[in-house]
Structures are given as C-alpha cells and as structure tokens.
Motif scaffolding. Structure first.
Motif, mmCIF file in Angstrom:
data_model
loop_
_atom_site.group_PDB
_atom_site.id
_atom_site.type_symbol
_atom_site.label_atom_id
_atom_site.label_comp_id
_atom_site.label_asym_id
_atom_site.label_seq_id
_atom_site.Cartn_x
_atom_site.Cartn_y
_atom_site.Cartn_z
ATOM 1 N N LEU A 56 77.276 -52.312 -0.990
ATOM 2 C CA LEU A 56 78.266 -52.924 0.186
ATOM 3 C C LEU A 56 77.467 -53.334 1.126
ATOM 4 O O LEU A 56 77.944 -54.393 1.812
ATOM 5 C CB LEU A 56 79.178 -51.770 0.336
ATOM 6 C CG LEU A 56 80.264 -51.516 -0.645
ATOM 7 C CD1 LEU A 56 81.309 -50.370 -0.151
ATOM 8 C CD2 LEU A 56 81.173 -52.559 -0.819
ATOM 9 N N ASP A 57 76.542 -52.835 1.724
ATOM 10 C CA ASP A 57 75.763 -53.129 2.700
ATOM 11 C C ASP A 57 75.254 -54.553 2.371
ATOM 12 O O ASP A 57 75.195 -55.393 3.177
ATOM 13 C CB ASP A 57 74.630 -52.296 3.194
ATOM 14 C CG ASP A 57 73.826 -52.660 4.400
ATOM 15 O OD1 ASP A 57 74.571 -53.114 5.371
ATOM 16 O OD2 ASP A 57 72.684 -52.589 4.223
ATOM 17 N N ILE A 58 74.692 -54.728 1.264
ATOM 18 C CA ILE A 58 73.896 -56.014 1.057
ATOM 19 C C ILE A 58 75.210 -57.179 0.832
ATOM 20 O O ILE A 58 74.832 -58.291 1.481
ATOM 21 C CB ILE A 58 73.395 -56.032 -0.257
ATOM 22 C CG1 ILE A 58 72.055 -55.350 -0.260
ATOM 23 C CG2 ILE A 58 72.818 -57.481 -0.910
ATOM 24 C CD1 ILE A 58 70.692 -56.159 0.500
ATOM 25 N N GLY A 59 76.002 -56.722 0.314
ATOM 26 C CA GLY A 59 77.277 -57.669 0.447
ATOM 27 C C GLY A 59 77.994 -58.209 1.855
ATOM 28 O O GLY A 59 78.150 -59.387 1.973
ATOM 29 N N MET A 60 77.808 -57.105 2.609
ATOM 30 C CA MET A 60 78.294 -57.368 3.933
ATOM 31 C C MET A 60 77.468 -58.118 4.653
ATOM 32 O O MET A 60 77.824 -59.207 5.747
ATOM 33 C CB MET A 60 78.843 -56.175 4.647
ATOM 34 C CG MET A 60 79.959 -55.648 4.319
ATOM 35 S SD MET A 60 80.607 -54.105 4.954
ATOM 36 C CE MET A 60 79.789 -52.848 4.339
ATOM 37 N N THR A 61 76.231 -57.935 4.828
ATOM 38 C CA THR A 61 75.137 -58.421 5.746
ATOM 39 C C THR A 61 74.495 -59.846 5.027
ATOM 40 O O THR A 61 74.312 -60.913 5.759
ATOM 41 C CB THR A 61 73.945 -57.593 5.865
ATOM 42 O OG1 THR A 61 73.460 -57.304 4.666
ATOM 43 C CG2 THR A 61 74.516 -56.330 6.889
ATOM 44 N N GLY A 62 74.683 -60.055 3.648
ATOM 45 C CA GLY A 62 74.188 -60.994 3.038
ATOM 46 C C GLY A 62 75.371 -62.044 2.782
ATOM 47 O O GLY A 62 76.480 -62.143 2.996
ATOM 48 N N GLY A 63 74.872 -62.886 1.984
ATOM 49 C CA GLY A 63 75.896 -64.064 1.567
ATOM 50 C C GLY A 63 76.453 -63.908 0.070
ATOM 51 O O GLY A 63 75.979 -62.475 -0.368
ATOM 52 N N LEU A 64 77.307 -64.554 -0.361
ATOM 53 C CA LEU A 64 77.682 -64.357 -1.722
ATOM 54 C C LEU A 64 76.337 -64.138 -2.801
ATOM 55 O O LEU A 64 76.573 -63.583 -3.935
ATOM 56 C CB LEU A 64 78.303 -65.688 -2.197
ATOM 57 C CG LEU A 64 79.792 -65.549 -2.125
ATOM 58 C CD1 LEU A 64 80.599 -66.640 -2.732
ATOM 59 C CD2 LEU A 64 80.479 -64.361 -2.766
ATOM 60 N N LEU A 65 75.438 -64.714 -2.538
ATOM 61 C CA LEU A 65 74.002 -64.806 -3.462
ATOM 62 C C LEU A 65 73.805 -63.348 -3.573
ATOM 63 O O LEU A 65 73.439 -62.851 -4.591
ATOM 64 C CB LEU A 65 73.266 -65.831 -3.188
ATOM 65 C CG LEU A 65 72.132 -65.885 -4.178
ATOM 66 C CD1 LEU A 65 72.370 -65.974 -5.756
ATOM 67 C CD2 LEU A 65 70.965 -66.957 -3.821
ATOM 68 N N GLU A 66 73.355 -63.062 -2.162
ATOM 69 C CA GLU A 66 72.971 -61.584 -1.971
ATOM 70 C C GLU A 66 73.959 -60.562 -2.967
ATOM 71 O O GLU A 66 73.289 -59.733 -3.660
ATOM 72 C CB GLU A 66 72.710 -61.185 -0.695
ATOM 73 C CG GLU A 66 71.547 -61.845 -0.084
ATOM 74 C CD GLU A 66 71.588 -63.358 0.205
ATOM 75 O OE1 GLU A 66 72.791 -63.955 0.153
ATOM 76 O OE2 GLU A 66 70.635 -63.786 0.766
ATOM 77 N N LEU A 67 75.299 -60.783 -2.576
ATOM 78 C CA LEU A 67 76.104 -59.643 -3.197
ATOM 79 C C LEU A 67 75.978 -59.847 -4.784
ATOM 80 O O LEU A 67 75.969 -58.748 -5.360
ATOM 81 C CB LEU A 67 77.680 -60.185 -2.748
ATOM 82 C CG LEU A 67 78.439 -59.257 -3.642
ATOM 83 C CD1 LEU A 67 78.562 -57.692 -3.101
ATOM 84 C CD2 LEU A 67 79.907 -59.811 -3.076
ATOM 85 N N GLY A 68 75.884 -61.119 -5.257
ATOM 86 C CA GLY A 68 75.698 -61.199 -6.709
ATOM 87 C C GLY A 68 74.516 -60.772 -7.238
ATOM 88 O O GLY A 68 74.552 -60.171 -8.322
ATOM 89 N N LEU A 69 73.447 -60.537 -6.665
ATOM 90 C CA LEU A 69 72.075 -60.039 -6.876
ATOM 91 C C LEU A 69 72.248 -58.532 -7.038
ATOM 92 O O LEU A 69 71.827 -57.774 -7.845
ATOM 93 C CB LEU A 69 71.078 -60.606 -5.845
ATOM 94 C CG LEU A 69 70.569 -61.964 -6.053
ATOM 95 C CD1 LEU A 69 69.649 -62.205 -4.649
ATOM 96 C CD2 LEU A 69 69.633 -62.117 -7.249
ATOM 97 N N ALA A 70 72.836 -57.873 -6.171
ATOM 98 C CA ALA A 70 73.143 -56.371 -5.910
ATOM 99 C C ALA A 70 73.853 -55.944 -7.277
ATOM 100 O O ALA A 70 73.923 -54.793 -7.600
ATOM 101 C CB ALA A 70 73.752 -56.086 -4.615
ATOM 102 N N ILE A 71 74.871 -56.754 -7.576
ATOM 103 C CA ILE A 71 75.914 -56.312 -8.697
ATOM 104 C C ILE A 71 75.398 -56.620 -9.919
ATOM 105 O O ILE A 71 75.883 -56.088 -11.108
ATOM 106 C CB ILE A 71 77.472 -56.621 -8.493
ATOM 107 C CG1 ILE A 71 77.520 -58.314 -8.282
ATOM 108 C CG2 ILE A 71 78.059 -56.111 -7.256
ATOM 109 C CD1 ILE A 71 78.849 -58.587 -8.000
ATOM 110 N N ALA A 72 74.413 -57.506 -10.008
ATOM 111 C CA ALA A 72 73.928 -58.193 -11.282
ATOM 112 C C ALA A 72 73.423 -57.028 -12.411
ATOM 113 O O ALA A 72 73.540 -56.998 -13.362
ATOM 114 C CB ALA A 72 73.212 -59.306 -10.972
ATOM 115 N N PRO A 73 72.412 -56.145 -11.604
ATOM 116 C CA PRO A 73 71.596 -55.250 -12.665
ATOM 117 C C PRO A 73 72.865 -54.318 -13.603
ATOM 118 O O PRO A 73 72.696 -54.163 -14.540
ATOM 119 C CB PRO A 73 71.016 -54.232 -11.668
ATOM 120 C CG PRO A 73 70.642 -55.366 -10.627
ATOM 121 C CD PRO A 73 71.692 -56.257 -10.472
#
Ligand SMILES: Cc1ncc(COP(=O)(O)O)c(N)n1
Length: 548
Positions: A443-460
């Motif tokens: 959630l933190d990465i998603g809130m502070t970053g963009g869509l790409l960052e969020l995608g990277l955090a949920i991908a694994p």
C-alpha cells in the motif's frame, strides 16, 4: 598506493584450440566463457578456421613449433590455474603441446587441471582432427589429462582406436546405446589416462519413463515437432577413476538448434571453475548447469546452427519494447535480476510441503487465515490502482481484479470450511507481522509511487502463485488427487482462470513500463520494489512454517 588500488590477481585459464571466425565455437567460445565466469583467459591457437554457422570452409593449421612457442610464452610468464584443449588439428601439434606441457609440469600425470575436449568433427560435419592423429591423442595426450569430456561419437571413436587389453565396453556395432554401455565406455576411457571422464549424453537422449534411448533415426527429427521432448532427458555421466564412483547428471533435453560450440563451452567452463579452486565434481556440475542455461537462452546468429549465449547470467540494464518474440521484457528482466530471491520464494520448503503433501496441517491453516487477510489488503491495493489509473479502461481493469479477488476470497472461505476453519475465526485472526509488513509495504509503494510502482509491488504474488501452480501441477513428482490434502490448492492456481489473470497482470505491467522507457537508475528502483515484495513473500511462507 592505497589499499583500494592494489591490483586484483585473477584466476587464469588457458585454452589450446582453434579459431572459429564465426565466433560460436573454438577459442572465441572459450574466451567468452572464461570471461563470463570471471577467469582471466589466455590462448594458444592451433589453427585458424574459416567458418560460419553453416560450414567450415577452410582450415589453416599453425606450424607445430609456433604452437609450442605460444604455449611457452604463456606458461613462462603468466602461468595458469587450469588448461583446456579443443581442436588440435594434427599429430605434430599434439606432440608439440604434450612435449611443452611435460617441460612445464615435469612428471605430472595428470597435468594439474588439464581438461581435454577431444574435438574431432564440427557439428556442421567438417573434420577438425586428422584421422592419423588419433593414436597420438590417445598415447601422448590422454595420459596427461585430468578430465576428459567426449560426447558419445567421440567416445566410440577413441575406443575403436585404443588398443586396450580386455576392454569392459563391448558392442558389436561399436556404438554406445544405453546408460549401461555409457558406464562401461567411461571406465575404458579412464584406463587411457584421465582421472575423470565426463561422457556427455547430448547425442543419446533417453525416454524418462522407460530409460530407453531415443532411436538414432529419430534423433535427427528432434528439431521438428515429431518427437515429444517433454518425455526425453539426457544424462551426462561422470566417472571418477580415483574413487570408481559414477555420477549421473540428468538434464532436460532442450528443443533448439542453438548448440554450436556446446562442447567447447562446456570444457572451457569446467576449466574456468577449476581455475577458481573448485573440486572437480563441483566444477563439472556448475559447468553443466551453465551450459544448460546458455543453450536455453541461445542466440540466433547466421542462417545455420545458432550459438550459445555465454553471457546469459549477465543482466543487461535496459528493457526493450515488447515484441511478438519477447512479449514480456520487463517481467523477464525482473525475474532474472532477482533470480535468487525468486527461487527462495517459488521453491520454498512450504511449497515443497504442498507438492508432496507433507506440509503440517497447522502450518497450512495458519497460512490460509493469514492469506485471507492478505487478500483483503491486496484488493484495496487494486482499488488504489483503479483510483490512480488515467483512463477509464485501466480503472475498469483494476476494478475487475478487485471483483476477482473478492470472488477468490469466497472460495477461500469455502475451502477453509473444509479444514474446519469458520468465517468468524478468520476475520478475528490478528494479522501476523509478516502479513502487516507485506501488505502495508504494497500500500505504501502504491500510495507514494505511480501505477508502475504499484504494479511492481503486486506482481510477485500474482506471477509467483501462477508459476508455482503450473509447475506443481505439471511436475510428475507432485503427489496428486486424494493422496495430497493440498491438491485442490495446486489445481486452483494452475486453473486457466488464475493463469489468465496472471497474463493480464503481466500485460498491464509491461504496458506501464513501455509508456515510460526507464533510465538505469529508475530500473534499479523498479528492481528493488520487485525484490522487496518477493522477499516479503518468502517471509510469508516462513511465518506459516514457523507457527508450529
Ligand atoms: C575451431 C573450432 N573448434 C571446435 C569446433 C566444434 O564445435 P561444434 O561441434 O559446435 O561445431 C568448431 N566448429 N570449430
């Protein structure tokens, strides 16, 4: 000179071989291999070939005295930690080499870390060793050899010309056609001098189920689709004459024609590993794994046989645009860059316990409860994606995943009920620290970053479960059906519903990246997020195992 500037003394490996102008085999393959395995490469040329991926159309042997001169030049100054020989061309050259080696290593049998690849015929068909030279190879070189690496036809040819008293290998046709015969042939070859024989099985694939060899007439059709490669494996046989022990290294048989230079590269890789001080068996195992990946990642160069990718393990810090041939460049980049973490995650002891059904029930129950709580936040993260999206289309895609997760968590509750876990119990379970760390990171990465960052955090999570599901489902060693209490779990992630979600997730991630071609620094940041989420997956499995 400060401590930082003391030059590093590298391990060194020498190749004595021919030049392949096409760059796929010979000296060129050897130097690429040494370099990629971080050993300093030196070379003694025995011949220059005019060669490409289709044919060898000329061979120019180096005068034997000049071969010795090169060898003297290298050994008298630079020295070496290991040596490999490849194409030796003719008897005079072999004699010159063995005489010089004996001068530098007087009385040494074997010459320390000398790997001999008895190159005879190029994969394109040309003779690379005079037929009159075989006796010199057998009588002069093999007694000095530490590790001999013949393929099956080379082993047959050497044995047909060796005048061994009472050989153990006997075959009317002179052909090695079974694993048993490979073992006998390896024993006879070792009697010619080598301490260790690695008899390569690439020309003699076996059916996994029956252990029988693929008939010779079918071998040539492995490049078309008429042979089911899934059913085949190859065995590289190691025989250590010092301990009289056999080791069988089993490998997947790969459908590819990118095999030019395989033998050269393997012997070079063994020598490079020996140069680092590895023990012979370890060096052979590492080298055969290196080759397998170099073949799998093969390069299409020229119009004939493709070449190995010697630098397959070196990550290139740039991402191409997705193409028909590589639709997921970012995902592939991340998986390679985070290879070790990814393996820790997808091949975790928890996953192994699921595969063979031995995972303690308490661990699984603990995991299921936490996983439900995880999914709740995972859905919120996708909701955040819907909020961040710039187009209606993209918002809708994220919202659909939220619905998908909600449906999946209903299944979760039904599945938990089968294990005696009630809905109340699940929602009243406190979140474990591993769960809090993972979900809040996303959630933190998603809130502070963009869509790409969020995608990277949920991908694994998305990609890893898909990979685990299909690997366990297809692995014949997985315990299946009623015999495995976790079989339904495996089926769920193998199911096309889940696999399609994975494909959609990957496509989204690739699209995000493609619209903003990353700089090297940005790529490092991206890798960091993917790696962190992967490590948090590892902690999630650890949590479940350690709850006992
Ligand atoms: C100089 C040289 N050395 C060795 C080989 C064998 O390699 P392959 O069997 O892949 O053709 C070769 N073609 N050229």
């Amino acid at each position: 000179m400060t401590a930082e500037h003391v030059p590093h003394i590298p391990h060194k490996t020498l190749t004595i071989a021919g030049s392949d102008s096409g760059g796929g085999a010979g000296i060129q393959a050897d130097i690429k291999t040494f370099t990629s395995l971080q050993s300093f490469g030196t070379s003694v040329l025995t011949s220059i070939t005019s060669q490409n991926t289709l044919k060898v159309d000329g061979i120019h042997p180096i005068p034997a005295s000049f071969v010795s001169q090169q060898l003297e030049a290298v050994l008298s100054d630079i020295g070496t930690d290991a040596i490999k020989t490849g194409m030796l061309c003719n008897a005079e050259i072999i004699s010159a080499i063995t005489a010089t080696l004996q001068k530098f290593y007087p009385g040494s049998r074997p010459v320390p870390n000398l790997v001999v690849d008895p190159v005879m015929i190029a994969s394109s068909g040309a003779a690379l060793l005079d037929s009159s030279a075989i006796a010199t190879l057998i009588n002069d070189l093999l007694p000095l050899c530490f590790i001999l690496t013949p393929n099956v036809p080379e082993a047959e040819y050497i044995l047909a010309n060796a005048k061994l008293e009472s050989p153990v290998f006997a075959s009317a046709s002179g052909k090695v056609e079974s694993l048993e015969q490979m073992k006998l042939a390896a024993q006879d070859l070792a009697r010619l001098g080598p301490s260790i024989v690695l008899l390569k099985g690439g020309h003699l694939p076996f059916y996994k189920a029956s252990g029988k060899a693929l008939p010779h007439e079918l071998f040539d059709s492995v490049d078309d689709m008429s042979v089911d490669m899934e059913e085949l494996e190859l065995v590289d046989l190691v025989y250590d004459a010092r301990s009289k022990v056999f080791v069988e290294l089993r490998k997947e048989f790969l459908r590819t024609s990118s095999t030019h230079g395989t033998g050269c590269t393997l012997s070079a890789a063994i020598a490079a590993e020996l140069s680092h001080g590895l023990e012979a068996h370890e060096a052979i195992t590492k080298a055969t794994n290196y080759i397998q990946s170099a073949i799998r990642d093969g390069l299409t160069v020229g119009q004939g046989k493709g070449c190995l990718n010697h630098f397959h393990h070196v990550v290139h810090r740039s991402i191409e645009k997705p193409t028909k041939y590589n639709p997921r460049p970012l995902t592939n980049y991340l998986l390679k860059a985070c290879e070790k973490d990814w393996k820790d995650y997808t091949q975790h002891a928890f996953v192994q316990g699921i595969a063979d059904g031995t995972l303690p029930k308490e661990s699984f129950i603990h995991y299921m409860k936490q996983d439900y709580l995880f999914l709740q936040t995972y859905a919120r993260a996708h909701g955040l994606g819907a909020f961040k999206a710039r187009t209606m289309e993209e918002s809708k895609a994220f919202a659909e995943i939220v619905v998908h997760i909600a449906d999946e968590s209903k299944l979760h509750i039904d599945y938990c009920a089968k294990w005696g876990i009630t809905y109340e119990e699940i929602v009243n379970t406190p979140e474990s620290m591993a769960n809090v760390a993972y979900t809040r990171y996303v959630l933190d990465i998603g809130m502070t970053g963009g869509l790409l960052e969020l995608g990277l955090a949920i991908a694994p999570c998305l990609i890893g479960y898909g990979e685990i599901g299909s690997r366990l489902y297809n692995d014949p060693k997985t315990v299946r059906g009623d015999a495995n209490p976790y079989w339904d779990w495996i089926k769920n992630y193998h199911d096309s519903n889940y696999q399609e979600a994975v494909d959609r997730g990957i496509a989204n991630l690739e699209r995000q990246c493609n619209t903003q071609q990353p700089s090297e620094h940005r790529l490092e940041q991206m890798e960091e997020i993917f790696r962190a989420a992967t490590r948090l997956e590892v902690s999630f499995w650890d949590m479940a195992l350690n709850c006992l």
